[in-house]
Design an enzyme around this catalytic site. Structure first.
Site, PDB file in Angstrom:
ATOM      1  N   LYS A 117     -12.491  39.998  16.188  1.00  0.00           N
ATOM      2  CA  LYS A 117     -12.971  40.965  15.214  1.00  0.00           C
ATOM      3  C   LYS A 117     -12.438  40.551  13.844  1.00  0.00           C
ATOM      4  O   LYS A 117     -11.472  39.805  13.759  1.00  0.00           O
ATOM      5  CB  LYS A 117     -12.552  42.370  15.592  1.00  0.00           C
ATOM      6  CG  LYS A 117     -11.068  42.595  15.800  1.00  0.00           C
ATOM      7  CD  LYS A 117     -10.896  43.974  16.402  1.00  0.00           C
ATOM      8  CE  LYS A 117      -9.443  44.369  16.508  1.00  0.00           C
ATOM      9  NZ  LYS A 117      -8.775  43.834  17.685  1.00  0.00           N
TER      10      LYS A 117
ATOM     11  N   ARG B 274       3.049  41.766  23.611  1.00  0.00           N
ATOM     12  CA  ARG B 274       3.660  42.453  22.462  1.00  0.00           C
ATOM     13  C   ARG B 274       4.911  43.181  22.933  1.00  0.00           C
ATOM     14  O   ARG B 274       4.846  43.995  23.862  1.00  0.00           O
ATOM     15  CB  ARG B 274       2.685  43.447  21.833  1.00  0.00           C
ATOM     16  CG  ARG B 274       1.524  42.738  21.198  1.00  0.00           C
ATOM     17  CD  ARG B 274       0.543  43.679  20.548  1.00  0.00           C
ATOM     18  NE  ARG B 274      -0.648  42.919  20.178  1.00  0.00           N
ATOM     19  CZ  ARG B 274      -1.760  43.454  19.728  1.00  0.00           C
ATOM     20  NH1 ARG B 274      -1.854  44.760  19.571  1.00  0.00           N
ATOM     21  NH2 ARG B 274      -2.797  42.695  19.420  1.00  0.00           N
TER      22      ARG B 274
ATOM     23  N   SER C 225      -0.398  42.490  15.712  1.00  0.00           N
ATOM     24  CA  SER C 225      -1.508  43.199  15.080  1.00  0.00           C
ATOM     25  C   SER C 225      -1.057  44.320  14.147  1.00  0.00           C
ATOM     26  O   SER C 225      -0.372  44.071  13.174  1.00  0.00           O
ATOM     27  CB  SER C 225      -2.434  43.729  16.176  1.00  0.00           C
ATOM     28  OG  SER C 225      -3.541  44.336  15.597  1.00  0.00           O
ATOM     29  N   HIS C 226      -1.400  45.540  14.501  1.00  0.00           N
ATOM     30  CA  HIS C 226      -1.139  46.704  13.653  1.00  0.00           C
ATOM     31  C   HIS C 226       0.228  47.313  13.931  1.00  0.00           C
ATOM     32  O   HIS C 226       0.607  48.298  13.306  1.00  0.00           O
ATOM     33  CB  HIS C 226      -2.226  47.746  13.914  1.00  0.00           C
ATOM     34  CG  HIS C 226      -2.327  48.065  15.371  1.00  0.00           C
ATOM     35  ND1 HIS C 226      -2.841  47.170  16.277  1.00  0.00           N
ATOM     36  CD2 HIS C 226      -1.932  49.129  16.085  1.00  0.00           C
ATOM     37  CE1 HIS C 226      -2.777  47.669  17.488  1.00  0.00           C
ATOM     38  NE2 HIS C 226      -2.220  48.868  17.403  1.00  0.00           N
TER      39      HIS C 226
ATOM     40  N   GLU D  22     -15.684  48.062  17.990  1.00  0.00           N
ATOM     41  CA  GLU D  22     -14.876  48.961  18.800  1.00  0.00           C
ATOM     42  C   GLU D  22     -14.408  50.123  17.939  1.00  0.00           C
ATOM     43  O   GLU D  22     -14.196  49.972  16.731  1.00  0.00           O
ATOM     44  CB  GLU D  22     -13.649  48.231  19.328  1.00  0.00           C
ATOM     45  CG  GLU D  22     -13.961  47.117  20.286  1.00  0.00           C
ATOM     46  CD  GLU D  22     -12.688  46.567  20.902  1.00  0.00           C
ATOM     47  OE1 GLU D  22     -12.340  46.994  22.005  1.00  0.00           O
ATOM     48  OE2 GLU D  22     -12.039  45.733  20.260  1.00  0.00           O
TER      49      GLU D  22
ATOM     50  N   ASP E 160      -2.655  41.663  11.018  1.00  0.00           N
ATOM     51  CA  ASP E 160      -3.179  40.313  11.217  1.00  0.00           C
ATOM     52  C   ASP E 160      -4.615  40.153  10.727  1.00  0.00           C
ATOM     53  O   ASP E 160      -5.242  39.119  10.961  1.00  0.00           O
ATOM     54  CB  ASP E 160      -3.075  39.898  12.687  1.00  0.00           C
ATOM     55  CG  ASP E 160      -3.901  40.775  13.606  1.00  0.00           C
ATOM     56  OD1 ASP E 160      -4.046  41.970  13.319  1.00  0.00           O
ATOM     57  OD2 ASP E 160      -4.408  40.266  14.628  1.00  0.00           O
TER      58      ASP E 160
ATOM     59  N   ASP F 135      -7.544  41.625  11.486  1.00  0.00           N
ATOM     60  CA  ASP F 135      -8.774  41.745  12.282  1.00  0.00           C
ATOM     61  C   ASP F 135      -9.327  43.171  12.321  1.00  0.00           C
ATOM     62  O   ASP F 135     -10.477  43.378  12.691  1.00  0.00           O
ATOM     63  CB  ASP F 135      -8.602  41.160  13.697  1.00  0.00           C
ATOM     64  CG  ASP F 135      -7.487  41.816  14.491  1.00  0.00           C
ATOM     65  OD1 ASP F 135      -6.810  42.703  13.937  1.00  0.00           O
ATOM     66  OD2 ASP F 135      -7.294  41.429  15.657  1.00  0.00           O
ATOM     67  N   ARG F 136      -8.528  44.157  11.943  1.00  0.00           N
ATOM     68  CA  ARG F 136      -9.045  45.541  11.903  1.00  0.00           C
ATOM     69  C   ARG F 136      -9.428  45.908  10.474  1.00  0.00           C
ATOM     70  O   ARG F 136      -8.907  45.322   9.516  1.00  0.00           O
ATOM     71  CB  ARG F 136      -7.977  46.531  12.367  1.00  0.00           C
ATOM     72  CG  ARG F 136      -7.567  46.341  13.796  1.00  0.00           C
ATOM     73  CD  ARG F 136      -6.552  47.378  14.199  1.00  0.00           C
ATOM     74  NE  ARG F 136      -6.268  47.246  15.614  1.00  0.00           N
ATOM     75  CZ  ARG F 136      -5.916  48.244  16.404  1.00  0.00           C
ATOM     76  NH1 ARG F 136      -5.761  49.461  15.918  1.00  0.00           N
ATOM     77  NH2 ARG F 136      -5.687  48.046  17.683  1.00  0.00           N
TER      78      ARG F 136
ATOM     79  N   ASP G   2      -5.499  45.425   8.716  1.00  0.00           N
ATOM     80  CA  ASP G   2      -4.208  45.587   9.400  1.00  0.00           C
ATOM     81  C   ASP G   2      -3.306  44.361   9.268  1.00  0.00           C
ATOM     82  O   ASP G   2      -3.622  43.429   8.522  1.00  0.00           O
ATOM     83  CB  ASP G   2      -4.443  45.924  10.880  1.00  0.00           C
ATOM     84  CG  ASP G   2      -4.985  44.743  11.658  1.00  0.00           C
ATOM     85  OD1 ASP G   2      -5.664  43.891  11.054  1.00  0.00           O
ATOM     86  OD2 ASP G   2      -4.727  44.659  12.875  1.00  0.00           O
TER      87      ASP G   2
HETATM   88  C1  G16 Z   1      -6.568  44.971  20.392  1.00  0.00           C
HETATM   89  C2  G16 Z   1      -7.827  44.427  20.998  1.00  0.00           C
HETATM   90  C3  G16 Z   1      -8.958  45.389  20.794  1.00  0.00           C
HETATM   91  C4  G16 Z   1      -8.591  46.754  21.310  1.00  0.00           C
HETATM   92  C5  G16 Z   1      -7.326  47.218  20.638  1.00  0.00           C
HETATM   93  C6  G16 Z   1      -6.804  48.537  21.162  1.00  0.00           C
HETATM   94  O1  G16 Z   1      -6.699  45.011  19.017  1.00  0.00           O
HETATM   95  O2  G16 Z   1      -8.176  43.189  20.434  1.00  0.00           O
HETATM   96  O3  G16 Z   1     -10.063  44.873  21.434  1.00  0.00           O
HETATM   97  O4  G16 Z   1      -9.606  47.669  21.061  1.00  0.00           O
HETATM   98  O5  G16 Z   1      -6.320  46.266  20.873  1.00  0.00           O
HETATM   99  O6  G16 Z   1      -6.402  48.373  22.461  1.00  0.00           O
HETATM  100  P1  G16 Z   1      -5.599  49.499  23.208  1.00  0.00           P
HETATM  101  O7  G16 Z   1      -6.464  50.727  23.166  1.00  0.00           O
HETATM  102  O8  G16 Z   1      -5.406  48.955  24.576  1.00  0.00           O
HETATM  103  O9  G16 Z   1      -4.315  49.733  22.449  1.00  0.00           O
HETATM  104  P2  G16 Z   1      -5.531  44.512  18.053  1.00  0.00           P
HETATM  105  O10 G16 Z   1      -6.060  44.735  16.677  1.00  0.00           O
HETATM  106  O11 G16 Z   1      -4.345  45.385  18.388  1.00  0.00           O
HETATM  107  O12 G16 Z   1      -5.317  43.091  18.418  1.00  0.00           O
END
Ligand code: G16
Length: 588
Positions: free
Chosen positions: A412, A54, A147-148, A399, A314, A316-317, A312
């Site tokens: 997720k 990212r 993602s977010h 998580e 994409d 998944d959240r 979010d």
């Molecule tokens: C990703 C991962 C998750 C993780 C999250 C936060 O989510 O898939 O398993 O909990 O990042 O990670 P960090 O604390 O390292 O920022 P996503 O939704 O951003 O793809």
């Protein structure tokens, strides 16, 4: 969009200029697809984070930056490798997605990938992509999302590789991608006509196939097999006062949620908002939490909406939010697990085991104990659930970072969690009408006690200052510093302190330095780690958890219940001193 009629492709000079001004030669590998070898220089910053690479869009737009990373992914695919493989491609539609898909098509053809299955208009939510990889038995997928994180020309883009189980590539593969990216000298590609991504159908290019598929259909079919849609629909029909508001945050779930909430569950159009996916998410931060989903929170409170939810960028959240009832994600997964018997999918499969990431509260551990099933604690990152899910030892996991899911796919799944809650509410109301989110939370606490949990995020902290925090804590808990154990801070006595290390029970791989834990004699915990998903500076995450089995505590405000422990956490970590930040950017 331009669509070529002739598929007799050749390397052309203008393309040459765009891609490289250095060495460039073509060789005829497929009968009419000319494969070009483009000289390139490595970039040293292509290390995938918690979930893919990212970076700012401008970083991906650098000469050959995206080409290099795609080539490194293809070079790192598990045996038998990229040649002859089938890959799913799609993402959240954020700014730069179309350009990235064009590059993927060219580089995939150049590496003799056999087939790309692309979501219509390049759109696939992360859970839908995971499902497609599994359903179509593809060899993996390339997901285009940050993602977010916000999108747009001045914000973030991301690329993630998923393997053939539908889940994010495990660390051995992401490490290999990074190694390959540091050493890359050439990219193989084919010049290609611009592909019309909006028309569903299959196109053949002499040994290379591009198939554009419906982004929504298979995923909705999957959810209908998992949940009791009839029960939920009847509940809404019988309870018109049970109002719902889903906020798509202008992310990818818009088309999915319209299909599910409006067409399938019969809710009105006013039950959804911000459901048009936009490349910059409407200028917002598509992260479903109390800070960034404030539009939803405000409307739920003001209009007395019974069930609020958001997902979010994409998809998944998720966040579940009822009137005066925020569902902490650690509680959410525990509650879904506790009620799993009302969900048809789990009626069929049973619950094999439960799991959470290390910083997630131990609420789900208590449910596992009650059900007599295994509980696993893995590092942050959905990829760490993959082996357990594949081995059939894990059914539901979650998580604290608003991620909840199960063994139905290997990501997720935001809408899965939201429909799970609706299924539970509809089933509980069959027996006892009038039960809403708040009552479900309180009933859960009465059975299991309450794990108070909060997370403080300090975003875009100077990298050196963030390192100072970690060095300070390593020094405090490190070897020869055992005097830290037994030390008293306020009402808390330190019983254990370490940097979390995980040994995967299936393949024995070891992941070190996954977050500093300070545990107290009453099992309260302070955890600190650096985020692996930010794109600018460092994000420090501070997690705080305290358990109570005292019923008079259950309705306490989280921040009030945790105040003494938060003060201790700030004292021990010296966060304010090292970062100069008086307050966190986001509190969950
Ligand atoms: C990703 C991962 C998750 C993780 C999250 C936060 O989510 O898939 O398993 O909990 O990042 O990670 P960090 O604390 O390292 O920022 P996503 O939704 O951003 O793809």
């Amino acid at each position: 969009m331009r669509v070529y009629k002739s598929y007799d492709l050749k390397c052309n000079n203008s393309f040459k200029l765009v891609l490289s001004n250095k060495k460039f030669n073509c060789r005829n590998i497929m009968s009419t697809l000319e494969v070009c070898t483009v000289s390139t220089k490595p970039y040293n910053d292509q290390k995938p984070g918690t979930s893919g690479l990212r970076k700012r869009v401008k970083v991906f737009q650098q000469e050959n930056y995206t080409h290099n990373f795609i080539q490194a992914i293809l070079d790192s695919m598990p045996a038998p490798g990229a040649k002859g493989s089938t890959l799913v491609v799609g993402g959240d539609g954020r700014y730069y997605s179309k350009e990235a898909i064009e590059i993927i098509i060219r580089v995939a053809a150049g590496n003799k990938v056999s087939k790309l299955i692309i979501g219509q208009n390049g759109i696939l939510s992360t859970p839908a992509a995971s499902n497609l990889i599994r359903v179509l038995k593809a060899d993996g997928g390339i997901l285009l999302t940050a993602s977010h994180n916000p999108g747009g020309p001045d914000n973030d883009f991301g690329i993630k590789f998923n393997v053939n189980n539908g889940g994010p590539a495990p660390e051995n593969i992401t490490n290999l991608i990074y190694e390959k990216s540091k050493d890359i000298k050439q990219v193989f590609l084919c010049e290609f006509p611009e592909i019309d991504l909006s028309t569903i159908g299959e196109r053949q290019f002499n040994g290379f196939t591009i198939k554009i598929v419906d982004s929504v259909r298979d995923y909705v079919t999957l959810l209908k097999e998992i949940f009791d849609f009839e029960l939920i629909k009847n509940f809404f029909a019988k309870n018109p006062d049970y109002t719902v508001l889903f906020d798509g945050m202008h992310g990818v779930t818009g088309p999915y949620s319209e299909k599910i909430f409006i067409e399938e569950l019969g809710l009105s159009q006013s039950s959804v908002q911000n459901c048009i996916p936009l490349p910059d998410f409407g200028g917002g931060h598509p992260d479903p939490n109390l800070t960034y989903a404030h539009d939803l929170v405000k409307r739920v409170e003001k209009e007395n909406i019974k069930f609020g939810a958001a997902s979010d960028g994409d998809g998944d959240r998720n966040m579940i939010y009822g009137k005066s009832a925020f569902v902490n994600p650690s509680d959410s997964v525990a509650i879904i697990a506790a009620h799993s018997e009302v969900i048809p999918y789990f009626k069929r499969t049973g619950i094999k085991g439960l799991a959470r990431s290390m910083p997630t509260s131990a609420a789900i551990d208590l449910v596992a104990k009650n059900k007599g099933v295994e509980i696993f604690e893995v590092p942050t990152g959905w990829k760490f659930f993959g082996n357990l899910l594949d081995a059939g030892r894990l059914s539901i996991c979650g998580e604290e970072s608003f991620g909840t899911g199960s063994d139905h796919i290997r990501e997720k799944d935001g809408l899965w969690a939201i429909i799970a809650w609706l299924n539970i509410i509809a089933a509980v109301n069959e027996k006892k009408p009038g039960v809403g989110i708040k009552e479900i939370l309180l009933n859960h606490y009465e059975t299991y006690g309450r794990n108070f949990f909060t997370r403080y995020d300090y975003e875009e902290v100077d990298n050196d200052n963030a390192k100072k925090v970690i060095v300070h804590l390593h020094h405090l808990i490190g070897e020869g510093k055992n005097e830290f154990i037994g030390k008293t801070f306020g009402q808390f006595i330190v019983s254990k302190a370490d940097d979390f290390e995980y040994c995967d029970p299936i393949d024995g791989s070891v992941s070190k330095n996954q977050g500093i834990r300070i545990v107290f004699t009453d099992n309260s915990r302070i955890i600190i780690r650096l985020s692996g998903t930010g794109s600018q500076g460092a994000t420090i995450r501070l997690y705080i958890e305290k358990y109570s089995k005292n019923p008079s505590d259950y309705e306490l405000d989280n921040q009030i219940a945790l105040k003494p422990l938060i003060e201790v956490a700030l004292e021990i970590t010296k966060l304010q001193e090292f970062t100069g930040r008086e307050k966190p950017t986001v509190i969950t």
